[in-house]
Structure formats: C-alpha cells, structure tokens
Write an enzyme that holds these catalytic residues in place. Structure first.
Site, PDB file in Angstrom:
ATOM      1  N   ASP A 199       0.856  -1.187   0.000  1.00 54.41           N
ATOM      2  CA  ASP A 199       0.000   0.000   0.000  1.00 54.41           C
ATOM      3  C   ASP A 199       0.892   1.236   0.000  1.00 54.41           C
ATOM      4  O   ASP A 199       2.125   1.133   0.006  1.00 54.41           O
ATOM      5  CB  ASP A 199      -0.945   0.010   1.203  1.00 54.41           C
ATOM      6  CG  ASP A 199      -2.295   0.659   0.879  1.00 54.41           C
ATOM      7  OD1 ASP A 199      -2.288   1.722   0.222  1.00 54.41           O
ATOM      8  OD2 ASP A 199      -3.338   0.118   1.279  1.00 54.41           O
ATOM      9  N   ASP A 226       2.396   1.840  -5.470  1.00 55.52           N
ATOM     10  CA  ASP A 226       1.173   2.347  -6.086  1.00 55.52           C
ATOM     11  C   ASP A 226       0.696   1.273  -7.049  1.00 55.52           C
ATOM     12  O   ASP A 226       1.330   1.019  -8.075  1.00 55.52           O
ATOM     13  CB  ASP A 226       1.464   3.654  -6.817  1.00 55.52           C
ATOM     14  CG  ASP A 226       0.243   4.233  -7.510  1.00 55.52           C
ATOM     15  OD1 ASP A 226      -0.806   3.551  -7.564  1.00 55.52           O
ATOM     16  OD2 ASP A 226       0.330   5.370  -8.018  1.00 55.52           O
ATOM     17  N   PHE A 227      -0.424   0.608  -6.716  1.00 52.52           N
ATOM     18  CA  PHE A 227      -0.826  -0.544  -7.521  1.00 52.52           C
ATOM     19  C   PHE A 227      -1.244  -0.175  -8.940  1.00 52.52           C
ATOM     20  O   PHE A 227      -1.446  -1.055  -9.770  1.00 52.52           O
ATOM     21  CB  PHE A 227      -1.900  -1.385  -6.828  1.00 52.52           C
ATOM     22  CG  PHE A 227      -3.103  -0.638  -6.297  1.00 52.52           C
ATOM     23  CD1 PHE A 227      -3.800   0.283  -7.064  1.00 52.52           C
ATOM     24  CD2 PHE A 227      -3.558  -0.892  -5.007  1.00 52.52           C
ATOM     25  CE1 PHE A 227      -4.917   0.938  -6.568  1.00 52.52           C
ATOM     26  CE2 PHE A 227      -4.684  -0.241  -4.501  1.00 52.52           C
ATOM     27  CZ  PHE A 227      -5.363   0.671  -5.289  1.00 52.52           C
ATOM     28  N   ARG A 242     -11.822  -5.628  -1.842  1.00 55.87           N
ATOM     29  CA  ARG A 242     -12.626  -4.418  -1.985  1.00 55.87           C
ATOM     30  C   ARG A 242     -11.790  -3.256  -2.531  1.00 55.87           C
ATOM     31  O   ARG A 242     -11.866  -2.133  -2.069  1.00 55.87           O
ATOM     32  CB  ARG A 242     -13.281  -4.058  -0.653  1.00 55.87           C
ATOM     33  CG  ARG A 242     -14.266  -5.103  -0.161  1.00 55.87           C
ATOM     34  CD  ARG A 242     -14.710  -4.822   1.246  1.00 55.87           C
ATOM     35  NE  ARG A 242     -13.563  -4.822   2.162  1.00 55.87           N
ATOM     36  CZ  ARG A 242     -13.596  -4.360   3.409  1.00 55.87           C
ATOM     37  NH1 ARG A 242     -14.718  -3.861   3.895  1.00 55.87           N
ATOM     38  NH2 ARG A 242     -12.529  -4.410   4.172  1.00 55.87           N
ATOM     39  N   HIS A 245     -13.791  -2.305  -6.728  1.00 55.35           N
ATOM     40  CA  HIS A 245     -15.073  -1.585  -6.765  1.00 55.35           C
ATOM     41  C   HIS A 245     -14.898  -0.077  -6.590  1.00 55.35           C
ATOM     42  O   HIS A 245     -15.855   0.672  -6.766  1.00 55.35           O
ATOM     43  CB  HIS A 245     -16.061  -2.164  -5.748  1.00 55.35           C
ATOM     44  CG  HIS A 245     -15.775  -1.831  -4.317  1.00 55.35           C
ATOM     45  ND1 HIS A 245     -16.694  -2.072  -3.310  1.00 55.35           N
ATOM     46  CD2 HIS A 245     -14.694  -1.289  -3.690  1.00 55.35           C
ATOM     47  CE1 HIS A 245     -16.192  -1.689  -2.150  1.00 55.35           C
ATOM     48  NE2 HIS A 245     -14.986  -1.212  -2.355  1.00 55.35           N
TER      49      HIS A 245
END
Length: 336
Positions: A199, A226-227, A242, A245
């Site tokens: 994260d 940073d994905f 989650r 979404h």
C-alpha cells in the site's frame, strides 16, 4: 398473511436515514462503551458524553431501542443488546468506526446523490471538493477512522481465511491492504503462511503497528507501492480485497495487469468483492453499488460477466467463486 401495506413500507424506507443518523450519534458519543458495565439513565449518559441536556439523547436512544440496538427498562435506564455491543470500541468485530464514517462523511455525500444522478458528477467531490482518497490523504486522522471502518468487516476476513485453501507455506500479498486487518486474519488462521502488505507508504505504518501488536512482525513485510503502476513480485497468492469496486474499468485493468505481471505461472489472485445479483433480488451489493457511485468517481459493484471481461483483458482466468458473509464473494483467478 397478506401483502405488506405499501404506504407503511414506503414510510419505513423513507425514514431509514433517520435511524442511521441516530446510530451515528450513539457511536460518536461512545454510548456503547459507557454501557459496557451495566444500564444507565439518559441523564447519566448525557453527563458522561458531554451533552448539555439529556432529553435529546433519551429520544435518540428510545428510537434505537425500538430497533433493537439498545434495551430500555422500566426505570428508564438503557442497556446493550448484541447489536448495540457492536458499537463498543473495545470488542472484536467492533463496527463503531464504520458507523461513524458512514454517518459523517458518507451521509453528507449522499445528500448530493440527486445532483450526482442528474449530472454524473461525484457526490463526494461535490460536497468535499475532492475525491475520497484525496480527501483522506490530506486528513490523516480521518484516514485512521476510514481504515478502522474497513477493518470492521472482520467476520468476512475470518470466513475467507477458513474458506480458501491457501498453498502450504505460501507468501500472501495483500495489495491495497490498508491497516493489514485482512492479512492479519489470514496469518492468524494459517501459522505456516507469510504475508506482505502492499500500500502507500503513509498507510503502511498502521499495518506495521497492527502486526507488531499481534506478534506477527517476523512473518510479515511491508512494501510501499502504487498498484496503478507496480505490484511487487514474489507472492504465491495475491489478494485484492474491496479494491476494484473503487475504480472504473480502465483503472481496474491497470491494477489487474500489474498483478498479472507480478504473479508466478502457478500463482493465484483472489478478488474479494460483492457481486451484483439478478434483478429484483435483495443484496447488499445493490446498496454498495450506489455507495461507490457516491464516494468514488467510476466506482461500482459488478457481476460475474463484468469481472470476466476485466480478467480476459488482463490475461487472467476465473477459476472459482466462493461465497462469504455480508454478500461478499471471493473470485479465485489464475494466469491465463
């Protein structure tokens, strides 16, 4: 029994926000913590929660008692019910921070829903002048409340840990893992596993504190990333809980492709999300679909065909769907 009276049903739907705000008031004032040692009157609760008078608090508690959150006794004292106990800050599966976040920023953003539906603009941005994550980045205290709110879904964390058969001695990468609550549940249930919280650097500190407090710091590492641009390699199982979404299809594809690039040929990706049901079917996914529209531009819940399309565009394939609690599902995926 006949059909429910449509006028009464409409009234009950209409007044739902009143109950949710009463719940927020009780959570913000810490009423459940004050009742942990036994029943108290509204006057005693008002004094302990810095309310200048007790009549308003009594009426709010009476409303919540009518919905089973508290119990009012003949001497006008109030005590906790199993539902009300979830508002305590010191219990497992506490939902206090979730109620506080949804009842404050979330409630204010929903006030701009009509504007958002008419214009396509983000209701959260309309109210706060920024998207949710930009807002949280500039307010560390509210980010901590938000992270604690997301950890309030602990029951489904435990269900995931029990329902999915993790490979022995696997390294689990929790991508966008926030405060590490889900990964902590997985590592607790499976002592042979190791984990990594992936994260932003400003978020990872909370995860470090959680793992240290649980005595898991020797089994968990922390990777700032940073994905949207990079996901660390080396994991056996990647988890996106989650995350998708929150974003539109293009951003989801970026995240999924980065996970795919990081995965081993025999690796697995677990997508943890609510799935939209068939029409006219009650599901929390329907409520959260609108919630995502309110708080996150481009955010939405999806159905299986939508996820299949995203996976196909990211060189991933769907293997299985595992239902959990709270209408949440795990989509197990592999490299295509």
């Amino acid at each position: 029994m006949g059909e429910p009276d449509p006028s009464r049903a409409t009234l009950e739907l209409m007044t739902g926000s009143w109950v949710s705000q009463a719940l927020y008031v009780a959570a913000e004032l810490g009423i459940a913590d004050l009742l942990a040692d036994g029943p108290l009157t509204a006057t005693e609760l008002a004094s302990a929660s810095d309310c200048t008078e007790s009549d308003g608090l009594y009426r709010v508690l009476r409303l919540l008692a009518s919905h089973g959150v508290f119990r009012e006794h003949d001497d006008q004292t109030f005590s906790l019910t199993p539902i009300g106990a979830r508002l305590r800050s010191d219990v497992a599966y506490s939902m206090r921070d979730l109620v506080i976040f949804y009842g404050s920023e979330g409630y204010q953003a929903w006030g701009a829903l009509l504007h958002g539906v008419r214009t396509g603009e983000s209701p959260f941005r309309t109210v706060f002048g920024n998207d949710l994550f930009g807002y949280l980045d500039s307010r560390p205290q509210r980010r901590s409340v938000f992270n604690a709110a997301m950890a309030a879904s602990a029951p489904f964390f435990d269900h995931l840990a029990a329902a999915y058969r993790f490979p022995q001695a696997a390294l689990v990468m929790d991508v966008g893992g926030g405060s590490g609550a889900m990964l902590a549940a997985i590592l607790t249930a499976h002592p042979d596993l190791r984990g990594t919280v992936v994260d932003k650097s400003e978020v990872i500190e909370e995860a470090k504190q959680r793992m240290t407090a649980l005595g898991m710091s020797d089994r968990c590492t922390f990777e700032p990333a940073d994905f949207f641009t990079h996901v660390p390699q080396g994991g056996d199982v990647y988890v996106l809980s989650r995350i998708l979404h929150d974003w539109d299809d293009d951003r989801c594809t970026d995240i999924l492709r980065n996970c795919r690039s990081a995965m081993k040929p025999d690796g697995r990706l677990l997508i943890v999300e609510r799935l939209l049901p068939a029409p006219n079917t009650a599901s929390l996914a329907c409520e959260f679909d609108v919630q995502m529209m309110v708080v996150s531009p481009g955010g939405r819940e999806r159905d299986i065909p939508s996820y299949t399309s995203l996976l196909n565009n990211s060189r991933l394939a769907l293997l299985s769907v595992i239902p959990l609690t709270f209408d949440i599902n795990v989509l197990e995926c592999k490299p295509a």
